[in-house]
Design a protein around this motif. Structure first.
Motif, PDB file in Angstrom:
ATOM      1  N   VAL A  27      49.714  -2.178   4.115  1.00 54.28           N
ATOM      2  CA  VAL A  27      49.685  -1.257   5.257  1.00 54.28           C
ATOM      3  C   VAL A  27      48.562  -0.234   5.070  1.00 54.28           C
ATOM      4  N   GLY A  28      48.501   0.321   3.855  1.00 56.77           N
ATOM      5  CA  GLY A  28      47.503   1.352   3.578  1.00 56.77           C
ATOM      6  C   GLY A  28      46.088   0.804   3.719  1.00 56.77           C
ATOM      7  N   VAL A  29      45.869  -0.386   3.150  1.00 55.51           N
ATOM      8  CA  VAL A  29      44.520  -0.950   3.205  1.00 55.51           C
ATOM      9  C   VAL A  29      44.164  -1.335   4.642  1.00 55.51           C
ATOM     10  N   ALA A  30      45.150  -1.925   5.342  1.00 57.07           N
ATOM     11  CA  ALA A  30      44.892  -2.288   6.737  1.00 57.07           C
ATOM     12  C   ALA A  30      44.476  -1.038   7.514  1.00 57.07           C
ATOM     13  N   GLY A  31      45.214   0.037   7.299  1.00 55.80           N
ATOM     14  CA  GLY A  31      44.884   1.299   7.977  1.00 55.80           C
ATOM     15  C   GLY A  31      43.498   1.766   7.579  1.00 55.80           C
ATOM     16  N   ALA A  32      43.209   1.670   6.275  1.00 52.81           N
ATOM     17  CA  ALA A  32      41.916   2.153   5.790  1.00 52.81           C
ATOM     18  C   ALA A  32      40.780   1.323   6.377  1.00 52.81           C
ATOM     19  N   VAL A  33      40.999  -0.013   6.420  1.00 54.85           N
ATOM     20  CA  VAL A  33      39.949  -0.883   6.955  1.00 54.85           C
ATOM     21  C   VAL A  33      39.736  -0.588   8.437  1.00 54.85           C
ATOM     22  N   VAL A  83      42.758   7.589  14.387  1.00 56.16           N
ATOM     23  CA  VAL A  83      44.009   8.264  14.012  1.00 56.16           C
ATOM     24  C   VAL A  83      45.047   7.245  13.571  1.00 56.16           C
ATOM     25  N   SER A  84      45.172   6.146  14.310  1.00 55.90           N
ATOM     26  CA  SER A  84      46.226   5.206  13.894  1.00 55.90           C
ATOM     27  C   SER A  84      45.877   4.589  12.547  1.00 55.90           C
ATOM     28  N   GLY A  85      44.596   4.302  12.347  1.00 57.91           N
ATOM     29  CA  GLY A  85      44.194   3.766  11.048  1.00 57.91           C
ATOM     30  C   GLY A  85      44.499   4.757   9.948  1.00 57.91           C
ATOM     31  N   MET A  86      44.207   6.002  10.235  1.00 57.49           N
ATOM     32  CA  MET A  86      44.402   7.014   9.207  1.00 57.49           C
ATOM     33  C   MET A  86      45.880   7.225   8.876  1.00 57.49           C
ATOM     34  N   ILE A  87      46.697   7.219   9.948  1.00 58.53           N
ATOM     35  CA  ILE A  87      48.140   7.395   9.699  1.00 58.53           C
ATOM     36  C   ILE A  87      48.653   6.248   8.827  1.00 58.53           C
ATOM     37  N   ALA A  88      48.266   5.029   9.188  1.00 61.46           N
ATOM     38  CA  ALA A  88      48.717   3.873   8.402  1.00 61.46           C
ATOM     39  C   ALA A  88      48.216   3.986   6.961  1.00 61.46           C
ATOM     40  N   ARG A  89      46.956   4.400   6.812  1.00 71.11           N
ATOM     41  CA  ARG A  89      46.376   4.488   5.478  1.00 71.11           C
ATOM     42  C   ARG A  89      47.143   5.497   4.631  1.00 71.11           C
ATOM     43  N   ARG A  90      47.364   6.669   5.199  1.00 69.38           N
ATOM     44  CA  ARG A  90      47.997   7.727   4.409  1.00 69.38           C
ATOM     45  C   ARG A  90      49.454   7.424   4.119  1.00 69.38           C
ATOM     46  N   LEU A  91      50.166   6.980   5.146  1.00 71.97           N
ATOM     47  CA  LEU A  91      51.583   6.698   4.910  1.00 71.97           C
ATOM     48  C   LEU A  91      51.732   5.525   3.945  1.00 71.97           C
ATOM     49  N   GLY A  92      50.878   4.527   4.115  1.00 71.18           N
ATOM     50  CA  GLY A  92      50.925   3.384   3.191  1.00 71.18           C
ATOM     51  C   GLY A  92      50.667   3.838   1.767  1.00 71.18           C
ATOM     52  N   ALA A  93      49.608   4.632   1.597  1.00 74.19           N
ATOM     53  CA  ALA A  93      49.268   5.105   0.250  1.00 74.19           C
ATOM     54  C   ALA A  93      50.389   5.971  -0.315  1.00 74.19           C
ATOM     55  N   GLY A  94      50.915   6.865   0.541  1.00 72.70           N
ATOM     56  CA  GLY A  94      51.985   7.763   0.082  1.00 72.70           C
ATOM     57  C   GLY A  94      53.216   6.972  -0.319  1.00 72.70           C
TER      58      GLY A  94
END
Lengths: 609, 597
Positions: A27-33, A83-94
């Protein structure tokens, strides 16, 4: 040599993280990508807006509402995707980071519960606390920027391809700059590694001093040593300060360097782009887009630096954590179950020898037996090994040599929990959990059945009186280490805890020392009348306690000197007689002195004046 | 729960005040501040160099009539490179200064907070978990340093960047600049509202981590009990619960911080759209050039980035400020049992007399545990204090040594109220040996030397000899140099008491208070020790709380406590003859226990 492999080791820790938490990582990587792609896209969108909408509009002197609307829609769409990418990235990482922390805290504390007491004795409380807390935290620090960094890598690849597609000359600039950023980050990690390790050690030292000093606050206060303690603490804090400044020096040098590289790249692209334009190989749109691309890359590229920068700390933490996870020496349990529920147990020591980890022998070839239903008193001078016998009887430690037998079975052959079901130990220093009175007595054991059992145990331990007077009775919280209770109250709570499980063998390690004589004799009396008869091994000094025993084992310097009845030993063993009649002899002595002083009445007055 | 809410409420309006309070308490932070700020300004210029170079390059080198001119662009790039090199150097210098100043200031803050914890009263110290107090001088301060060096610096640089970007934007086009500012205004309110919620989430997370650490500590400290009772499963459940609670709280806080950060990103999208609309319109109206519009779009990102970063840093700042506040709160807590210091007086030389003048005491929120204690102990007297568990003996000892102050009445030493005695004098002349002889993780010798660091090994050994403990010391694996382990746990409980007693003895007090100081020592040793102590403390005042009545028999006078009052007071022989008295009963029980054969 150790910092040589720090990046490699760190990457292995990261690989482990992906293996354990693939979901949140994905999830985090998908968001980051997504975030990265949109970031790259945004530079092209902006370039296109400038070249296709702004330039013609400004050159022609007019603009259509449709074109503007398109531009705005494009920008807003880019924002929404970002924003959606960032939310996914941060929540995934967290989610990944916090889950890994929780998982490893569980694993580490599981080891604490499984490893033998001898292992615990070799490690300080502070060390074990920081293994489970700060070290686990340090291991997974790089996880927070990790998906971001992976996304950035993806972005670099895409940006590289896009660059080559757009213009090979400008692409070469990127090819020079980005590996340089990476290389600089690796050098940075390596330089940092030993310094960070040192700082972590110093942090632990500072924490240990503070914890110990606050633990002994009463001694510090009563001796008025606050100033000296502060000096001791400040000296370590100053060392930590110097270590942190050394870290800061490196950080202070590398941070601006790494920051400036993409900027230099931007300038280079500008120059190269102009040259390409002059040869007609590129147009203004291409140059603007590429320049903007370099600007937006400057920030995410730091994410790689954050991950690499945290790796040394992570690796140190990992090494400390794995030391706990891979520690061996677990107590092996056998398959045997015990029988004879409801009847007293037999305990036997056969040629038991026990040596401390530091090599000093505490017990030497000890033989003793507690026959079913009998009470055996263990008597000996301070430091003669009595508490060690109590620990061996309850299998807190295993002997180096010889055997401890419960009902004829070696305790090492008994199943896990079997011993605890049969034997209860009351330690000299009562340990009370930060829980309610009731919780401290039942310890959620199946063998303790409801409040009735608890009250019965409290009555036997002569603790029902004070518990009944507490505002919430059994539900009263006792605080950390039971600080809201007095020493005697804590002792009686732990006594009740032992009794509540209806053990077949009760081991009392001088467990009534903080209890007044009258209370103690009441407890002992109640024990004798209890409807659950148990064998008792009691470490004692008081003659009343000894008198309750069927047999006395007298210990000196880790050896059994004599075994027999109290009277027998009193007559035949001078060391024993000397110990147990100390008060009487003292009183007699005093009486003699008193008589002497009374006889010389006048002199006595002169002395006291 | 109400206290937590109140605390959060207080945090809300106090962030800036806390920051100011923190700065006031660490004036070292201001060392060379002007120089550091000047360097920061130059460093910030580095961030604006590249966009300006791009604008200049495009306008003069690329879109200029007859262009493109690679030479012009190359010149612009070279100049910018020079400026960049300078800013890298200034950044380095600024960083080094910042690290040095902040770490120096915080190391001294650590030491001050540490000292203050020791200055707090015993009751206050005990009301806090040990781990909590430790974090006041460790992790809380680490958070401040992180914030000052990264967040705080970033905030400063970001602020500078925003300022410079704003100024440059206004020089390019004040109209476009206004568009940017107006779109960002609502963000201020949104971020404030979100941060309030975030602060609550962080608070919850901090509480959970405290509970978790407590549970882990119990698992470690209570390892023996957990094994002896086979309650690993229950402990696992408690551990798992607290670990999971903390994880949940962390994630909830993260969700809120993501929300706050997202609002910044969306705002920047809106802002960029506004700039495009207005910029194109202005361009059409011939008010700005293409180069200026392009540069402005870059400038907008330069403005947006630090603002976004700022919201992020403010999130972290919540944590750091909360840590700072906790440290400051410790420093601001007035010790309720305070050293009169300069205003106090020293204890008169010579033997100490004690008198309790109608003293009452109750623990906070509890019932009265001592009532109407009115007693005088003449100088040089040897007094035993007896009574049942919970009758108030230990409280009496704590009031006598001023670990606590009475609720009513006063305690006087040699005629001077305890509250008027300087601690330096009081602690040197009056020493108490508490029930649990806490030892430091050092050798036997070092622990005894704690009371008097200047003692030589020979003098230490002499002290043990005088107490009749030379045999015991000789029997230790490494004599006086034997390590005692953490909290003294490598020694048996009785042995720890011996060391604690020796420690008090070498302190050479005029008033020695023993609170069941030999309860775990074997009778023969205890008697021997009592005799030795008797001899070496002759001429001084001793008050011994005893559960073994042998001590009472030997004393000049016995104070009998019952339910918080002194019910008997006199020599052993007299009290024991008062039939049916509390003492007579205690004594007969004692005799029964020690004589029965």
């Amino acid at each position: 040599m150790r910092d040589q492999g720090v990046v490699g080791k760190g990457l292995r820790v990261l690989r482990q993280a992906i293996r354990e938490e693939p979901g949140p990582f994905a999830v985090g990587v998908a968001g980051a990508v997504l975030h990265s792609l949109v970031t790259i896209g945004s530079s092209f969108v902006l370039g296109a807006i400038v070249a296709r909408i702004a330039v013609p509009a400004i050159q022609e002197g007019r603009v259509s509402a449709g074109a503007i609307a398109l531009a705005v829609a494009a920008i807003l769409a880019v924002s929404a995707l970002k924003v959606s990418g960032m939310i996914a990235r941060r929540l995934g990482a967290g989610a990944m980071q916090f889950r890994l922390q929780a998982t490893y805290r569980r694993r580490v504390t599981r080891r604490y519960l499984r490893l033998p007491l001898s292992w615990h004795h070799k490690h300080s409380t502070g060390e074990l606390l920081s293994n489970a807390n700060a070290d686990v935290e340090a291991v997974w620090f790089p996880i927070a920027p990790f998906p971001f960094a992976v996304g950035t890598l993806a972005m670099l690849v895409v940006a590289g391809v896009a660059l080559f597609v757009t213009d090979w000359a400008m692409a070469l600039v990127g090819l020079a700059v980005f590996p340089l950023v990476f290389a600089l980050n690796v050098i940075y990690s390596r330089r940092m590694s030993p310094r960070v390790t040192r700082v972590q050690e110093l942090r632990a030292d500072v924490s240990t001093i503070a914890h110990e000093s606050f633990d002994g606050a009463l001694v510090v206060k009563t001796m008025g040593r606050e100033t000296e303690e502060t000096t001791r603490f400040a000296a370590k804090a100053d060392e930590l300060r110097d270590g942190l400044i050394r870290v800061g020096r490196i950080r202070g040098a590398f941070d601006p360097l790494i920051d400036s590289l993409p900027n230099i790249g931007t300038l280079a692209v500008l120059v190269v782009g102009t040259w390409r334009m002059s040869t007609g190989a590129a147009d203004i749109e291409t140059v603007t887009s590429v320049v903007f691309l370099f600007t937006v890359l400057a920030f995410p590229i730091r994410a790689i630096g954050w991950v690499l920068g945290e790796l040394p700390r992570s690796v140190v933490g990992w090494e400390r954590v794995t030391k706990v996870l891979s520690a061996t020496g677990d107590m092996e349990y056998g398959p045997r179950e015990t029988e004879g529920h409801g009847t007293p147990a037999t305990l036997e020591f056969r040629d038991v020898t026990y040596t401390y980890p530091d090599g000093s022998e505490v017990l030497h070839s000890v033989n003793l037996e507690i026959p079913a239903g009998r009470t055996v008193a263990l008597v000996g001078p301070t430091g003669s090994g009595k508490s060690t016998i109590a620990s061996l009887a309850t299998r807190l430690v295993d002997p180096d040599d010889g055997r401890v037998l419960l009902d004829g079975n070696d305790v090492r052959e008994l199943g896990h929990g079997a011993l605890a079901d049969n034997i209860a130990l009351v330690q000299q220093v009562p340990f009370v959990f930060d829980d309610t009175i009731g919780g401290n007595i039942t310890l959620a054991r199946d063998s303790v059945d409801g409040d009735d059992d608890v009250w019965t145990a409290l009555r036997t331990a002569q603790a029902d009186g004070f518990v009944a007077k507490l505002p919430d009775q059994l539900d009263t919280e006792v605080g950390e280490r039971g600080h809201s209770l007095s020493g005697g109250q804590r002792q009686r709570i732990t006594l009740a805890r032992a009794l509540a499980g209806a053990p077949r063998l009760l081991v009392l390690d001088d467990a009534t020392s903080a209890v007044d004589p009258r209370v103690e004799s009441a407890i002992l009396g109640a024990l004798k009348k209890s409807k659950n008869p148990a064998s008792v091994l009691v470490v004692a000094y008081r003659r009343a306690t000894i008198a309750l025993a069927d047999e006395v084992v007298y210990l000196e310097h880790g050896k059994v000197v004599a075994t027999g009845t109290h009277l027998d030993l009193l007559d035949n063993v001078p060391g024993y007689a000397n110990l147990v009649t100390a008060y009487e002899r003292e009183e007699a002595e005093r009486a003699r002195e008193g008589a002497f002083i009374e006889a010389e009445d006048t002199e006595e007055e002169e002395v006291s004046a | 729960m109400t206290t937590v809410d109140a605390a959060v409420g207080k945090e809300q309006d106090g962030s800036w005040q806390t920051f100011k309070r923190g700065l006031a308490l660490s004036p070292e932070l201001r060392t060379g501040l002007a120089g550091t700020l000047a360097l920061a300004v130059v460093a910030t210029v580095g961030r604006i160099v590249v966009p300006v170079a791009i604008q200049q390059g495009i306008d003069r080198g690329i879109t200029a009539p007859g262009g493109p001119f690679p030479g012009v662009v190359a010149t612009v790039a070279l100049i910018s490179l020079g400026v960049l090199a300078i800013t890298v150097c200034t950044s380095y210098l600024m960083n080094v200064r910042l690290f040095r100043v902040s770490e120096t200031a915080l190391a001294s803050l650590r030491a001050r907070a540490f000292r203050h914890v020791h200055d707090l009263s015993m009751l206050h110290q005990q009301s806090e978990r040990r781990g909590t107090l430790t974090s006041r001088v460790t992790t809380d301060i680490d958070q401040i340093s992180q914030f000052l060096q990264f967040g705080g610096l970033m905030l400063l640089i970001s602020g500078g960047q925003v300022l410079i970007a704003t100024v440059v934007m206004f020089t390019y086009s004040w109209k476009l600049a206004l568009v940017v500012l107006v779109t960002f205004l609502p963000l201020i309110w949104i971020v404030r509202a979100l941060q309030r919620r975030l602060a609550i989430a962080y608070q919850a997370s901090r509480e959970k981590v405290g509970v978790m650490l407590g549970t882990i500590a119990e698992t470690v400290v209570g390892a023996a009990v957990i094994r002896a009772y086979g309650v690993q499963r229950r402990t696992e459940e408690r551990l798992d619960g607290s670990i999971e609670d903390f994880r949940g709280a962390q994630f909830r806080a993260l969700r809120r911080s993501v929300l706050s950060f997202s609002s910044g990103e969306i705002t920047s999208g809106i802002c960029l759209s506004g700039v495009v609309i207005v910029g194109v319109l202005l361009g059409v109206d011939d008010q700005i050039t293409i180069g200026q519009l392009t540069a402005f779009l870059f400038l907008t990102t330069l403005f947006v980035q630090p603002v976004q970063m700022g919201t992020e840093i403010l999130n972290d700042a919540q944590n750091a400020i909360a840590g700072w506040r906790r440290v400051l709160d410790v420093l601001d807590t007035e010790p309720d049992v305070a050293d009169p210091g300069e205003n106090g007086q020293d204890l008169r030389l010579g033997p100490v007399a004690v008198s309790f003048d109608k003293v009452h005491f109750a623990y906070p929120g509890g019932p009265e545990v001592l009532s109407e204690i009115d007693v005088t102990i003449p100088a040089q007297a040897r007094v035993a204090v007896v009574g049942e568990t919970g009758s108030g003996k230990t409280t009496f000892a704590k009031l006598l040594t001023r670990l606590m102050d009475p609720a009513k009445g006063q305690v006087l030493l040699s005629g001077v109220s305890l509250t008027d005695l300087r601690f330096a004098s009081l602690r040197r002349r009056v020493v108490m040996v508490p029930q649990d002889g806490f030892l430091f993780d050092a050798t036997v010798a070092e622990n005894v030397r704690f009371a008097k660091p200047e003692l030589s090994d020979a003098e230490l050994y002499l002290a043990f000899t005088e107490l009749g403990l030379a045999d015991w010391v000789d029997g230790l694996p490494d004599g006086m140099n034997t390590p005692v382990g953490e909290r003294g746990e490598a020694l048996s409980v009785g042995e720890r008491q011996l060391v604690a007693l020796a420690r008090a003895y070498v302190a050479d007090p005029d008033l020695l208070v023993l609170d069941e100081a030999t309860s775990a020592v074997d009778p023969a040793t205890e008697v021997r020790l009592a005799r030795a102590l008797d001899a070496v403390t002759r001429g001084r005042t001793t008050v011994a709380i005893a559960h073994r009545l042998s001590t009472a028999e030997a004393a000049d006078r016995v104070l009998v406590f019952d339910a918080g009052r002194i019910v008997q007071n006199g020599p052993h022989a007299e009290l024991v003859s008062q039939t049916d008295s509390v003492y007579a009963k205690l004594h007969s029980s004692w005799v029964e226990q020690t004589r029965s054969t």
